[in-house]
Design a protein around this motif. Structure first.
Motif, mmCIF file in Angstrom:
data_model
loop_
_atom_site.group_PDB
_atom_site.id
_atom_site.type_symbol
_atom_site.label_atom_id
_atom_site.label_comp_id
_atom_site.label_asym_id
_atom_site.label_seq_id
_atom_site.Cartn_x
_atom_site.Cartn_y
_atom_site.Cartn_z
ATOM 1 N N LYS A 80 0.841 -1.203 0.000
ATOM 2 C CA LYS A 80 0.000 0.000 0.000
ATOM 3 C C LYS A 80 0.879 1.257 0.000
ATOM 4 O O LYS A 80 0.625 2.205 -0.759
ATOM 5 N N ALA A 81 1.900 1.271 0.843
ATOM 6 C CA ALA A 81 2.790 2.436 0.918
ATOM 7 C C ALA A 81 3.472 2.677 -0.433
ATOM 8 O O ALA A 81 3.582 3.813 -0.891
ATOM 9 N N LEU A 82 3.886 1.596 -1.093
ATOM 10 C CA LEU A 82 4.506 1.745 -2.422
ATOM 11 C C LEU A 82 3.478 2.246 -3.440
ATOM 12 O O LEU A 82 3.780 3.108 -4.265
ATOM 13 N N GLY B 283 5.660 0.524 -10.935
ATOM 14 C CA GLY B 283 5.200 -0.812 -10.579
ATOM 15 C C GLY B 283 5.819 -1.337 -9.295
ATOM 16 O O GLY B 283 6.747 -0.751 -8.739
ATOM 17 N N ILE B 284 5.265 -2.471 -8.870
ATOM 18 C CA ILE B 284 5.732 -3.147 -7.660
ATOM 19 C C ILE B 284 6.116 -4.563 -8.069
ATOM 20 O O ILE B 284 5.382 -5.220 -8.826
ATOM 21 N N HIS B 285 7.274 -4.997 -7.592
ATOM 22 C CA HIS B 285 7.809 -6.297 -8.009
ATOM 23 C C HIS B 285 8.054 -7.152 -6.767
ATOM 24 O O HIS B 285 8.871 -6.806 -5.912
ATOM 25 N N LEU B 286 7.353 -8.265 -6.679
ATOM 26 C CA LEU B 286 7.423 -9.136 -5.504
ATOM 27 C C LEU B 286 8.516 -10.188 -5.687
ATOM 28 O O LEU B 286 8.545 -10.899 -6.685
ATOM 29 N N ASP B 287 9.364 -10.281 -4.678
ATOM 30 C CA ASP B 287 10.397 -11.330 -4.655
ATOM 31 C C ASP B 287 10.155 -12.159 -3.382
ATOM 32 O O ASP B 287 9.496 -11.698 -2.450
ATOM 33 N N THR C 241 4.204 -7.308 -10.550
ATOM 34 C CA THR C 241 4.870 -8.465 -11.140
ATOM 35 C C THR C 241 5.565 -9.251 -10.026
ATOM 36 O O THR C 241 5.597 -8.810 -8.878
ATOM 37 N N ALA C 242 6.130 -10.408 -10.367
ATOM 38 C CA ALA C 242 6.891 -11.165 -9.370
ATOM 39 C C ALA C 242 8.037 -11.919 -10.024
ATOM 40 O O ALA C 242 7.961 -12.295 -11.202
ATOM 41 N N ALA C 243 9.091 -12.136 -9.240
ATOM 42 C CA ALA C 243 10.182 -13.036 -9.611
ATOM 43 C C ALA C 243 9.766 -14.422 -9.123
ATOM 44 O O ALA C 243 9.509 -14.603 -7.936
ATOM 45 N N VAL C 244 9.662 -15.366 -10.053
ATOM 46 C CA VAL C 244 9.105 -16.668 -9.691
ATOM 47 C C VAL C 244 10.036 -17.811 -10.093
ATOM 48 O O VAL C 244 10.968 -17.636 -10.874
ATOM 49 N N PHE C 245 9.742 -18.984 -9.530
ATOM 50 C CA PHE C 245 10.623 -20.140 -9.677
ATOM 51 C C PHE C 245 10.161 -21.099 -10.768
ATOM 52 O O PHE C 245 8.968 -21.392 -10.867
ATOM 53 N N PRO C 246 11.109 -21.666 -11.544
ATOM 54 C CA PRO C 246 10.722 -22.744 -12.455
ATOM 55 C C PRO C 246 10.319 -24.016 -11.686
ATOM 56 O O PRO C 246 9.379 -24.695 -12.072
ATOM 57 N N ASN C 247 11.033 -24.298 -10.584
ATOM 58 C CA ASN C 247 10.682 -25.462 -9.744
ATOM 59 C C ASN C 247 9.696 -25.022 -8.664
ATOM 60 O O ASN C 247 9.960 -25.096 -7.472
ATOM 61 N N TRP C 248 8.553 -24.539 -9.133
ATOM 62 C CA TRP C 248 7.589 -23.855 -8.274
ATOM 63 C C TRP C 248 7.018 -24.739 -7.158
ATOM 64 O O TRP C 248 6.725 -24.252 -6.069
ATOM 65 N N GLN C 249 6.916 -26.035 -7.430
ATOM 66 C CA GLN C 249 6.357 -26.921 -6.394
ATOM 67 C C GLN C 249 7.224 -26.910 -5.138
ATOM 68 O O GLN C 249 6.723 -26.952 -4.014
ATOM 69 N N SER C 250 8.544 -26.859 -5.349
ATOM 70 C CA SER C 250 9.476 -26.963 -4.214
ATOM 71 C C SER C 250 9.442 -25.749 -3.301
ATOM 72 O O SER C 250 9.893 -25.821 -2.165
#
Ligand SMILES: [Zn+2]
Length: 370
Positions: free
Chosen positions: A157-159, A167-171, A259-268
């Motif tokens: 919210k503050a951002l 934009g806001i980018h979630l890691d 947006t987000a930085a996401v994993f290829p091995n998402w299940q793990s």
């Protein structure tokens, strides 16, 4: 279709102001950046102009890495409102600026001392604040805890309230890795041939009670949690709900790209990110960590798009230390684009060598229509 794409298509083709012409259009070429806040505005102007000169369209400065923030949070967490100072300088250089924030880890001393109950718990009953997995900073909060959700939403919210921010980018929008990428396991001198309790989250009271209320089973009593689809999904859902019900609405209410930085091995990492209601995804396709070749980047880009049913754009994340030469980085870019990526994101500014700069400049200028 994402709001970013719609807004971009409605913008007039020309504009006199650089900040207006780039606003709300999804960039194709992104660069993660760890700020040195000791630099002055003139020094940043030079850096941003150099970055723009390579063809990069957006920077992702790390303005929150789980302790003190480089923007005005409206609470105890602000170190310096660096982000607000940088926005006009970046826009003047023709760059969008997307705020890169860590999501689940929390290493803030005040939260650590006042809210130990907010932290995720592994299957051995160890809390992440006092007994984190792998590395000391792996102090993950529980994504299902309502107070945690409010705490994280407050930061978004503050951002969102920073009017000129693009934009806001979630890691780190996930739980700790139950199984690390195979190329990383030797760094920790471990072999993870199955899901071990020490790395398996979250078994905090909130998660246990919510699962018990839903399916009648306390998850600590599940004999083989790695094979239990419902329990797996319950963990995925904790992160999905946080993103879609708490974070995305904050960003959307102020018309910010998220947006987000996401994993290829998402299940793990318990990150079913194709269900996140974001504008775009920057999957970290760091092939060396998976003992893979460069062409794996394109294969994973394709898989990512399939998971998204081709409804959202992918900007494949490329890890510079794995591609030190011009030839290698160019091959990585081509692999991503041939896999269907709308563009790419580079990790990170501090690692860019002259060959890699040349690769970016050559590739991007070859794509620009004059
Ligand atoms: Zn929990």
């Amino acid at each position: 279709m994402s709001k970013g794409l719609i807004a971009g298509s409605l913008l007039p083709a020309c504009s006199n102001s650089p900040s207006q012409s780039i606003k709300n259009k999804l960039p194709k070429y992104w660069l993660w950046l760890r700020p040195d806040i000791s630099l002055n505005n003139d020094e940043w102007k030079q850096i941003f102009e150099e970055i723009r000169g390579l063809g990069i369209e957006a920077i992702l400065p790390e303005i929150y890495s789980s302790n003190m923030a480089l923007f005005d949070t409206g609470d105890f967490q602000t170190k310096e409102p660096w982000l607000e100072r940088m926005i006009p300088i970046a826009h003047q250089a023709g760059l969008q600026i997307h705020a890169w924030m860590w999501t689940m880890p929390c290493n803030n001393p005040k939260i650590l001392s006042e809210h130990p109950e907010w932290y995720a718990v592994n299957r051995s009953g160890q809390r992440a604040d006092t007994q984190p997995a792998y590395v000391p900073y792996y102090k993950f909060l529980c994504p299902r805890n309502p107070e945690v959700r409010a705490f994280i939403a407050n930061r978004v919210k503050a951002l969102s309230n920073i009017s000129e921010l693009d934009g806001i980018h979630l890691d780190y929008v996930r739980l700790p890795d139950v199984i690390l990428a195979e190329g990383l396991q030797p760094n920790y001198d471990i072999i993870q041939d199955q899901e071990y309790p020490k790395y398996d989250y979250c078994y905090c009271p909130t998660c246990r009670q919510s699962y018990k209320a839903k399916v009648g089973i306390d998850p600590v009593d599940i004999a083989d949690p790695a094979s239990d689809k419902d329990w797996y999904q319950h963990r995925y859902d904790a992160v999905i709900e946080l993103v879609n019900e708490y974070l995305v609405p904050q960003a959307q209410s102020k018309n910010k790209t998220i947006t987000a930085a996401v994993f290829p091995n998402w299940q793990s990492v318990r990150q079913q990110w194709h269900k996140f209601n974001l504008d775009a995804f920057l999957p970290m396709l760091y092939h060396g960590f998976y003992n893979a070749e460069i062409q794996w980047i394109g294969q994973e880009t394709e898989k990512s798009l399939e998971r998204l049913d081709y409804q959202k754009p992918i900007y494949s994340g490329l890890f510079l230390p794995h591609m030190p030469s011009k030839v290698e980085l160019t091959a990585g870019i081509n692999s991503a684009i041939n896999g269907g990526a709308s563009g790419f994101s580079i990790f990170s500014y501090g690692d860019l060598n002259s060959e890699q700069k040349s690769a970016l400049q050559s590739y991007i200028s070859s794509q620009t229509n004059h």
